[in-house]
Motif scaffolding. Sequence first.
Motif, mmCIF file in Angstrom:
data_model
loop_
_atom_site.group_PDB
_atom_site.id
_atom_site.type_symbol
_atom_site.label_atom_id
_atom_site.label_comp_id
_atom_site.label_asym_id
_atom_site.label_seq_id
_atom_site.Cartn_x
_atom_site.Cartn_y
_atom_site.Cartn_z
ATOM 1 N N LEU A 66 -15.238 -2.911 -1.664
ATOM 2 C CA LEU A 66 -14.189 -1.749 -0.692
ATOM 3 C C LEU A 66 -13.403 -2.264 -1.421
ATOM 4 N N PHE A 67 -12.891 -3.385 -1.428
ATOM 5 C CA PHE A 67 -11.145 -3.322 -1.779
ATOM 6 C C PHE A 67 -11.796 -3.306 -3.408
ATOM 7 N N ASN A 68 -9.819 -2.283 -3.751
ATOM 8 C CA ASN A 68 -10.388 -3.051 -5.734
ATOM 9 C C ASN A 68 -9.723 -3.828 -5.886
ATOM 10 N N PRO B 199 -1.658 1.813 -5.744
ATOM 11 C CA PRO B 199 -1.147 1.360 -3.405
ATOM 12 C C PRO B 199 0.999 1.799 -3.595
ATOM 13 N N SER B 200 0.515 2.688 -2.716
ATOM 14 C CA SER B 200 1.915 3.391 -2.765
ATOM 15 C C SER B 200 3.013 2.333 -2.600
ATOM 16 N N VAL C 150 2.297 -2.201 7.382
ATOM 17 C CA VAL C 150 1.671 -1.189 7.839
ATOM 18 C C VAL C 150 1.593 -1.847 9.965
ATOM 19 N N ASN D 8 -6.385 -4.787 -7.977
ATOM 20 C CA ASN D 8 -5.085 -5.021 -6.095
ATOM 21 C C ASN D 8 -5.038 -6.072 -5.992
ATOM 22 N N ILE E 251 -3.086 7.639 4.981
ATOM 23 C CA ILE E 251 -3.418 5.872 4.391
ATOM 24 C C ILE E 251 -5.529 6.041 5.427
ATOM 25 N N VAL F 90 -11.481 -6.607 10.616
ATOM 26 C CA VAL F 90 -9.537 -6.812 10.345
ATOM 27 C C VAL F 90 -9.017 -7.458 10.656
ATOM 28 N N LEU G 248 -12.532 6.553 0.900
ATOM 29 C CA LEU G 248 -13.124 4.999 0.225
ATOM 30 C C LEU G 248 -14.213 4.859 1.570
ATOM 31 N N GLN H 194 -2.224 -5.490 -3.397
ATOM 32 C CA GLN H 194 -2.335 -4.670 -2.064
ATOM 33 C C GLN H 194 -1.990 -6.004 -1.260
ATOM 34 N N LEU I 242 -1.377 -3.632 3.632
ATOM 35 C CA LEU I 242 -1.702 -3.291 5.105
ATOM 36 C C LEU I 242 -1.350 -3.975 6.014
ATOM 37 N N LYS J 91 -7.281 8.234 2.793
ATOM 38 C CA LYS J 91 -7.767 6.628 1.746
ATOM 39 C C LYS J 91 -9.062 6.295 1.811
ATOM 40 N N HIS J 92 -8.549 5.605 3.242
ATOM 41 C CA HIS J 92 -9.557 5.145 4.044
ATOM 42 C C HIS J 92 -10.849 5.657 4.246
HETATM 43 C C1 HEM Z 1 -5.631 0.574 2.079
HETATM 44 C C2 HEM Z 1 -3.474 -0.084 6.362
HETATM 45 C C3 HEM Z 1 -7.435 -0.795 8.629
HETATM 46 C C4 HEM Z 1 -9.609 -1.168 3.848
HETATM 47 C C5 HEM Z 1 -4.504 1.100 2.836
HETATM 48 C C6 HEM Z 1 -3.166 0.852 2.797
HETATM 49 C C7 HEM Z 1 -2.563 0.580 3.588
HETATM 50 C C8 HEM Z 1 -3.921 0.092 5.048
HETATM 51 C C9 HEM Z 1 -0.957 0.773 3.722
HETATM 52 C C10 HEM Z 1 -2.973 1.349 1.278
HETATM 53 C C11 HEM Z 1 -2.823 2.594 1.472
HETATM 54 C C12 HEM Z 1 -2.000 2.855 -0.032
HETATM 55 O O1 HEM Z 1 -1.494 2.492 -1.189
HETATM 56 O O2 HEM Z 1 -2.124 4.178 -0.353
HETATM 57 C C13 HEM Z 1 -4.170 -0.046 7.097
HETATM 58 C C14 HEM Z 1 -3.813 -0.433 8.154
HETATM 59 C C15 HEM Z 1 -5.107 -0.544 9.006
HETATM 60 C C16 HEM Z 1 -5.827 -0.654 8.171
HETATM 61 C C17 HEM Z 1 -2.790 -0.810 8.876
HETATM 62 C C18 HEM Z 1 -5.299 -1.069 10.843
HETATM 63 C C19 HEM Z 1 -4.433 -0.986 11.436
HETATM 64 C C20 HEM Z 1 -8.139 -1.587 7.178
HETATM 65 C C21 HEM Z 1 -10.277 -1.503 7.665
HETATM 66 C C22 HEM Z 1 -10.579 -1.487 6.091
HETATM 67 C C23 HEM Z 1 -9.968 -1.086 5.190
HETATM 68 C C24 HEM Z 1 -10.808 -2.089 8.999
HETATM 69 C C25 HEM Z 1 -11.817 -1.766 5.859
HETATM 70 C C26 HEM Z 1 -12.250 -3.432 6.032
HETATM 71 C C27 HEM Z 1 -8.597 -0.310 2.869
HETATM 72 C C28 HEM Z 1 -9.206 -0.510 1.849
HETATM 73 C C29 HEM Z 1 -7.878 0.140 1.189
HETATM 74 C C30 HEM Z 1 -7.580 0.079 2.395
HETATM 75 C C31 HEM Z 1 -9.872 -1.157 1.082
HETATM 76 C C32 HEM Z 1 -7.545 0.253 -0.965
HETATM 77 C C33 HEM Z 1 -6.863 -1.063 -0.468
HETATM 78 C C34 HEM Z 1 -7.586 -1.350 -2.429
HETATM 79 O O3 HEM Z 1 -8.335 -0.681 -2.745
HETATM 80 O O4 HEM Z 1 -6.771 -2.404 -2.811
HETATM 81 N N1 HEM Z 1 -4.647 0.376 4.093
HETATM 82 N N2 HEM Z 1 -6.107 -0.586 7.121
HETATM 83 N N3 HEM Z 1 -8.420 -0.693 6.077
HETATM 84 N N4 HEM Z 1 -7.644 -0.566 3.154
HETATM 85 FE FE1 HEM Z 1 -6.667 -0.329 4.826
#
Ligand code: HEM
Length: 407
Positions: A42-44, A400-401, A60, A47, A81, A98, A88, A53, A57, A84-85
Amino acid sequence: MLSSRTIEIIKSTVPVLEQHGTAITKRFYQTMFAAHPELLNLFNHANQSQGRQQTALANVVYAAALHIDKLESILPVVKQIAHKHRSLGVTADQYPIVGKYLLGAIKDVLGDAATDDILQAWAEAYGIIAKVFIGVEEGMYEEAEKQDGGWAGFRAFRVARKAAESDVVTSFYLVPADGGAVASFEPGQYISVRLDIPGETNTHIRQYSLSDAPGKPYYRISVKREDALPGKPAGKVSSYLHAQVGEGDVLHLSAPAGEFVLDRADTRPLVLISGGVGLTPMVSMLKAAAAAQPDREIAFIHAARSGDAHALRQEAEEVAASNARVSAHWCYSRPSASDRETGAFHKEGYVDLSWLQQVVPTTEASFYFCGPTPFMKTVYAALRAWGIEEERIRFEFFGPSGSLQEG
Ligand code: HEM
């Protein structure tokens, strides 16, 4: 709701967590991926490996925790966000995972300073924040599915056409493999592409802006090949798409997402400014706005290295040629000899305030921009120095923002 004691603990510990931000997020990702290697799909990874990255997370979560008693005030951030989620394919059952590893990392890094009270307070706060995200995302999944031609999750698309747009950008025209309709989208939105690359353990997901106007029987993405640079390996996904994916091949896409969209109700003059491959959402906006609002004044401003690197030029020029209210302006940082001979550009060097003041018809316009971060910082600073209010400035980060105000 949280007790005032819990809120107090949260607010007083946020600065401590921020101070240990990098250590906590590093530990968080390490332990989470060790226990749940499937999340590596799932994750990049680019990044992750470049640390880009690493903190987003957790930061936030901290920011949300500070606003825990008025979470509606951060709803715009949550929505961005959540888009984006949803794109994905993040699911509700992944939030507790998480949460568990974020809490565990806080405990590991803070050691004895992380008392039971503190950990309990953070567990409660995370639960509330996660619930907000899950709720918003659920709505988005439903929305994506119920649209005409819409779908949830990933859907197979066939590459109907592959076309080189410049020496580094190639377009892929994608049609549903099931022969069905494609959902409409707002100009500026992106899709995710999920790829299985031979020899790679995990799947890769990347976001690409849709580069054509809505209303076509296909989606078009225009992908920049990220060649290796000193200290930065070549982009796995973009290299694979360029070199290995051809007409007839199948890619898996999630439905259009994103909040960086053209405001259709706005009638002010429109200024679209892009650097490099940041032009892809801008071309979509240009074509859509010129078609829907032919009386609207539009300035399309693009910065590229040279004519060879300038993608979709002809498309933008065609729009400008067919509508006297649309103008196109090119700024090249390293024009080639042939660019000079043909007078292919309007400014040499970089976009700056004095040039913007020459080519932008009025300060009463709405401004949209997208490009590499240093470019965006320059454009943002120039517009603010010119006195353009925040409300009339919109922008999108690829990747990433970040912030446009720092450094
Ligand atoms: C991206 C916050 C939960 C998977 C992000 C970003 C933020 C964020 C700020 C970057 C968005 C951007 O740059 O546009 C959060 C917060 C969470 C949360 C506050 C919990 C309250 C999760 C969960 C998953 C997840 C449960 C799944 C396991 C991802 C993925 C990305 C992402 C895969 C893209 C990052 C990448 O590809 O490098 N999230 N997230 N997140 N989040 Fe979350």
